[in-house]
Write an enzyme that holds these catalytic residues in place. Structure first.
Site, PDB file in Angstrom:
ATOM      1  N   HIS A 116       0.872  -1.178   0.000  1.00  0.00           N
ATOM      2  CA  HIS A 116       0.000   0.000   0.000  1.00  0.00           C
ATOM      3  C   HIS A 116       0.916   1.237   0.000  1.00  0.00           C
ATOM      4  O   HIS A 116       2.034   1.166   0.524  1.00  0.00           O
ATOM      5  CB  HIS A 116      -0.832  -0.066   1.290  1.00  0.00           C
ATOM      6  N   ASP A 194       3.109  -4.667   8.231  1.00  0.00           N
ATOM      7  CA  ASP A 194       1.899  -3.857   8.073  1.00  0.00           C
ATOM      8  C   ASP A 194       0.718  -4.814   8.255  1.00  0.00           C
ATOM      9  O   ASP A 194       0.378  -5.589   7.355  1.00  0.00           O
ATOM     10  CB  ASP A 194       1.911  -3.222   6.677  1.00  0.00           C
ATOM     11  N   GLN A 197      -4.424  -5.174   7.234  1.00  0.00           N
ATOM     12  CA  GLN A 197      -5.447  -6.066   6.670  1.00  0.00           C
ATOM     13  C   GLN A 197      -5.550  -7.408   7.372  1.00  0.00           C
ATOM     14  O   GLN A 197      -6.353  -8.250   6.973  1.00  0.00           O
ATOM     15  CB  GLN A 197      -5.175  -6.303   5.173  1.00  0.00           C
ATOM     16  N   LYS A 220     -10.175  -0.439  10.934  1.00  0.00           N
ATOM     17  CA  LYS A 220     -10.380  -1.679  10.153  1.00  0.00           C
ATOM     18  C   LYS A 220     -10.631  -2.846  11.095  1.00  0.00           C
ATOM     19  O   LYS A 220     -10.682  -4.003  10.699  1.00  0.00           O
ATOM     20  CB  LYS A 220      -9.154  -1.969   9.282  1.00  0.00           C
ATOM     21  N   CYS A 362      -4.844   2.586  -3.484  1.00  0.00           N
ATOM     22  CA  CYS A 362      -3.575   3.094  -2.925  1.00  0.00           C
ATOM     23  C   CYS A 362      -2.425   2.138  -3.201  1.00  0.00           C
ATOM     24  O   CYS A 362      -1.470   2.055  -2.425  1.00  0.00           O
ATOM     25  CB  CYS A 362      -3.681   3.367  -1.421  1.00  0.00           C
TER      26      CYS A 362
HETATM   27  N1  PMP Z   1      -1.667  -0.732   4.701  1.00  0.00           N
HETATM   28  C1  PMP Z   1      -2.644  -1.491   4.191  1.00  0.00           C
HETATM   29  C2  PMP Z   1      -2.327  -2.888   3.746  1.00  0.00           C
HETATM   30  C3  PMP Z   1      -3.939  -0.982   4.094  1.00  0.00           C
HETATM   31  O1  PMP Z   1      -4.906  -1.731   3.577  1.00  0.00           O
HETATM   32  C4  PMP Z   1      -4.188   0.332   4.533  1.00  0.00           C
HETATM   33  C5  PMP Z   1      -5.575   0.942   4.427  1.00  0.00           C
HETATM   34  N2  PMP Z   1      -6.203   0.771   3.197  1.00  0.00           N
HETATM   35  C6  PMP Z   1      -3.140   1.077   5.066  1.00  0.00           C
HETATM   36  C7  PMP Z   1      -1.896   0.513   5.131  1.00  0.00           C
HETATM   37  C8  PMP Z   1      -3.333   2.479   5.557  1.00  0.00           C
HETATM   38  O2  PMP Z   1      -4.180   2.518   6.658  1.00  0.00           O
HETATM   39  P1  PMP Z   1      -4.656   3.910   7.250  1.00  0.00           P
HETATM   40  O3  PMP Z   1      -5.212   4.685   6.096  1.00  0.00           O
HETATM   41  O4  PMP Z   1      -5.709   3.543   8.244  1.00  0.00           O
HETATM   42  O5  PMP Z   1      -3.485   4.572   7.875  1.00  0.00           O
END
Ligand code: PMP
Length: 403
Positions: A116, A194, A197, A220, A362
């Site tokens: 991401h 990270d 998910q 999440k 993203c």
């Molecule tokens: N890493 C991953 C794998 C994600 O799916 C996301 C959110 N889509 C993020 C990072 C970023 O999370 P946040 O916008 O809550 O900081």
């Protein structure tokens, strides 16, 4: 068997026909979490760590209890987790603190093609600034990490950090983070996971993984937005210098110089998101009381299987992730439709009260690798059910006839 939890989520009572398939973006919130936030503001609101009066002490106790629950949930010690705004902030803080002091020109950082933006851009910017090499592990044609290249990168470079996702927010691929960690440690590299998910879908145990850094977002995980967790292994956290300064993190303050409290307080300058911390603690309570992770995994994998089998009947549809893995333990299914842009697919589904995400999620560089500009993502949580998947497939069939 997965317990029926849908009734606990008031949004679904307010919108009975809504099919919410965008859980990878954010999950819905159970009444218990909403109540805990209202309860805090209506009965206990005061700042934490400051007041000697009993109201502030109660607020501080609620806040500290939430930290204990959250730490226990990922098997961390209470002094190993700092509150952040979310996954993104957690990763940026690691770049600004630990990485800044430990990674130098000609060293290398490993990420992967499936990251991401949150776990790519901070390292890309860091690499530019410090003349550090950014090594990017490619994906195989089934959407999994190319482990051979990962091992080659580790053995042939001075790798200081591996920063990698536990589960891809696009492909749904689940990476074997225990293996990745063992390999990284063999070569003296630290690893950041990270877990944005994964943490809502399986037991994430920082000690079992042996992660050095692990980050996730509360929203999440059935909790509120604006709150997240940065886990740092105590051996690293204990010596880490802060990067933001202000009230709440000072041990001894003076005009000329000051000293800092230890981690996590050193990383929590200013008034924290008290109600949101308490809300996240309440989300953990809800999960502990209502969700069995094995049953949840089975349930979500069943929905993935049903969806994949349904979509595979249509030759115009191509599923992007590792299909066999997703049928066993996935919660995300991503696809493209020949001749219909992802945004048009999502707009069509929206007319039938189905929420899916369309775009590059993203992860634009991953889409470039896949030679796509956008894809459609379905992502499940425990309140989704088979009838919803059947309805979804019907609507896709209708769309394919019309467009
Ligand atoms: N890493 C991953 C794998 C994600 O799916 C996301 C959110 N889509 C993020 C990072 C970023 O999370 P946040 O916008 O809550 O900081």
């Amino acid at each position: 068997m997965m317990k029926n939890i849908k009734k606990d989520f008031p949004l679904f009572q307010n919108y009975k026909s809504l099919i919410y398939f965008d859980n990878a973006a954010t999950t819905q919130k159970p009444q218990q979490v909403i109540d805990s936030i209202i309860n805090f503001y209506t009965k206990h609101n005061a700042n934490v760590h400051r007041g000697v009066y009993s109201f502030s002490e109660t607020a501080t106790t609620l806040f500290n209890n939430a930290r204990k629950k959250i730490a226990k949930f990922i098997n961390a010690d209470v002094n190993e987790i700092a509150f952040t705004r979310g996954t993104t902030e957690g990763i940026n803080l690691v770049a600004l603190s630990w990485a800044e002091k430990n990674i130098f020109a000609e060293d290398a950082i490993i990420i992967s093609q499936m990251e991401h933006f949150a776990n790519l851009i901070p390292w890309q910017q860091f690499a530019h600034k410090k003349r550090v090499r950014l090594l990017i592990v490619p994906i195989t044609n089934t959407g999994e990490l190319d482990l051979k290249t990962y091992q080659d990168f580790l053995s042939n470079n001075k790798v200081k950090l591996v920063a990698i996702t536990h589960i891809s927010n696009v492909l749904g691929t689940r990476n074997d983070v225990e293996f990745l960690t063992q390999e990284a440690h063999k070569f003296g590299a630290k690893i950041l996971i990270d877990a944005a998910q994964s943490v809502a879908h399986e037991k994430v145990d920082v000690k079992k993984i042996d992660a050095d850094f692990l980050v996730f977002s509360g929203h999440k995980l059935l909790g509120p937005t604006g709150i997240g967790i940065l886990y740092i292994k105590y051996a690293i956290a204990k010596d880490l210098a802060p990067v933001e300064f202000g009230g709440g993190m000072v041990k001894q303050g003076g005009f000329e110089k000051s000293t800092w409290l230890e981690f996590p307080y050193s990383f929590e300058a200013g008034t924290p998101a008290i109600a949101d911390v308490i809300g996240l603690g309440s989300a953990i309570d809800y999960i502990n009381e209502n969700i069995n992770f094995d049953a949840l995994k089975k349930h979500e994998a069943l929905l993935c299987s049903k969806l994949i089998d349904g979509l595979s009947k249509f030759p115009r549809i191509k599923i992007l992730g590792p299909i066999e893995q997703l049928k066993k333990n996935g919660h995300i299914v991503n696809f493209v439709v020949d001749g219909i842009h992802a945004h048009d697919v999502a707009a069509y589904l929206d007319k039938h009260n189905i929420c899916v995400r369309a775009g590059h999620h993203c992860a634009q560089p991953l889409h470039q690798v896949l030679d796509l500009d956008a894809s459609v993502r379905v992502s499940f949580y425990g309140y989704n059910n088979e009838q919803e998947v059947e309805f979804f497939i019907q609507k896709i069939e209708e769309m394919l006839k019309k467009l």
